[in-house]
Design an enzyme around this catalytic site. Structure first.
Site, mmCIF file in Angstrom:
data_model
loop_
_atom_site.group_PDB
_atom_site.id
_atom_site.type_symbol
_atom_site.label_atom_id
_atom_site.label_comp_id
_atom_site.label_asym_id
_atom_site.label_seq_id
_atom_site.Cartn_x
_atom_site.Cartn_y
_atom_site.Cartn_z
ATOM 1 N N LYS A 17 -0.709 4.920 4.493
ATOM 2 C CA LYS A 17 -1.588 3.982 5.210
ATOM 3 C C LYS A 17 -1.105 3.787 6.647
ATOM 4 O O LYS A 17 0.084 3.595 6.892
ATOM 5 C CB LYS A 17 -1.641 2.633 4.468
ATOM 6 C CG LYS A 17 -2.634 1.656 5.091
ATOM 7 C CD LYS A 17 -2.993 0.516 4.162
ATOM 8 C CE LYS A 17 -3.888 -0.512 4.809
ATOM 9 N NZ LYS A 17 -5.182 0.027 5.236
ATOM 10 N N HIS A 26 0.833 -1.216 0.000
ATOM 11 C CA HIS A 26 0.000 0.000 0.000
ATOM 12 C C HIS A 26 0.861 1.257 0.000
ATOM 13 O O HIS A 26 2.051 1.204 0.305
ATOM 14 C CB HIS A 26 -0.932 0.023 1.216
ATOM 15 C CG HIS A 26 -2.119 -0.882 1.072
ATOM 16 N ND1 HIS A 26 -2.074 -2.210 1.437
ATOM 17 C CD2 HIS A 26 -3.372 -0.662 0.590
ATOM 18 C CE1 HIS A 26 -3.251 -2.756 1.184
ATOM 19 N NE2 HIS A 26 -4.057 -1.851 0.667
#
Ligand code: NDP
Ligand SMILES: O=C(O)C1=N[C@H](C(=O)O)C[C@H](O)C1
Length: 256
Positions: free
Chosen positions: A148, A144
């Site tokens: 995040k 990600h």
């Protein structure tokens, strides 16, 4: 016109949902919950509030993409003023997951760690593969963007739960979250879930099944956050017509 309340309206997901609703003829972003000010122009007609009570009172359905503590506050307010909910926030604690179940006795709630069709199908494929390929080692990798906050991703945890379920195991009893030093050989049942972070990766999950002489890797890559936003809006339109209870995106997509 369905009045959609957005919890986390200033965030990456909240903003994407607002953009989608600006062109929607059936629903609009009617109530926006924001703690900070907007870095973009919110829809003119929307009510803007920083209280979850007002969010519940003025919305037909609420979509939540916040932080676990935000979801918890929303669930507590919704228990007092029940509204259909779509929750996409990941990293919920056991207490918060129990609160979600408790709240779902009083309103319909769709909770899904990933709102895409692709991952809903992948969950099933993983469970089937895990059951069929009993001798194969299972390893999960998620990637990600650098912003995040939670790890591993909610999607990776859900994929891990499906992998464990395929073998009659509990993920929390077999999960490995890191390897370093003289840790010894891999044990048969362990399922590793590893998280990588960097750049602007929207979301990439690989579930590998490895054996001597062959391996299978199943990969899902989200190339746009819009995939999740569209999934959440579809879920909001669907959940308003459901009985009280806890649902998953696969119910809304008719995969069950
Ligand atoms: N299920 C799915 O398909 C997907 C799930 N997610 C999950 O959604 C969540 C949000 O992701 P993303 O939009 O990228 O995150 P962002 O950090 O961009 O946005 C988070 C939002 O939540 C708000 N917020 C923070 N704390 C609270 C609180 N205590 N109460 C209410 N609101 C709060 C923030 O407001 P402010 O900025 O003012 O602090 C912001 O609007 C994450 O858990 C992520 O994993 C993300 C994509 C898809
Ligand atoms: O934070 C994100 O961005 C995402 N979070 C979800 C998760 O934790 O699984 C879903 C998606 O992968 C994007």
């Amino acid at each position: 016109m369905l009045k959609i309340g957005i919890h986390g309206s200033t965030g990456r997901m909240g903003r994407m949902i607002i953009e989608n609703l600006e062109e929607d003829l059936e629903a609009n972003a009617a109530v926006l919950h924001a703690i900070e000010t907007f870095s973009f122009a919110p829809p003119k007609e929307a009510i803007i509030t920083d209280t979850v009570t007002a969010l519940c009172e003025h919305s037909d359905v609420i979509i939540d993409f916040t932080l676990p503590v935000g979801t918890e506050a929303l669930l507590e307010a919704a228990i007092k003023s029940p509204r259909p909910l779509v929750v996409g926030t990941t990293g919920l604690s056991e207490h918060q997951q129990n609160l979600l179940k408790e709240a779902a006795t009083q309103m319909p709630i769709l909770y899904s760690t990933n709102m895409s069709l692709g991952v809903a199908v992948l969950n099933r494929l993983v469970e089937l593969a895990s059951k069929s390929l009993r001798e194969f080692d299972i390893e999960i990798v998620e990637q990600h963007h650098r912003y995040k906050k939670d790890a591993p991703s909610g999607t990776a945890m859900t994929l891990g739960e499906h992998a464990a379920r395929g073998r009659g195991l509990e993920l929390n009893e077999v999960r490995v979250s890191g390897r370093n030093g003289m840790i010894g050989e891999r044990t048969k049942d362990e399922i590793a879930i590893m998280a990588l972070r960097g750049g602007d990766i929207v979301g990439r999950h690989t579930v590998g099944f490895y054996n001597d002489g062959e391996f299978i890797e199943m990969n899902h890559t989200a190339t746009s956050r819009n995939t999740f936003a569209k999934g959440a809006i579809r879920a909001a339109k669907w959940i308003v017509n459901q009985e009280n209870g806890l649902y998953h995106i696969s119910d809304c997509l008719g995969l069950n």
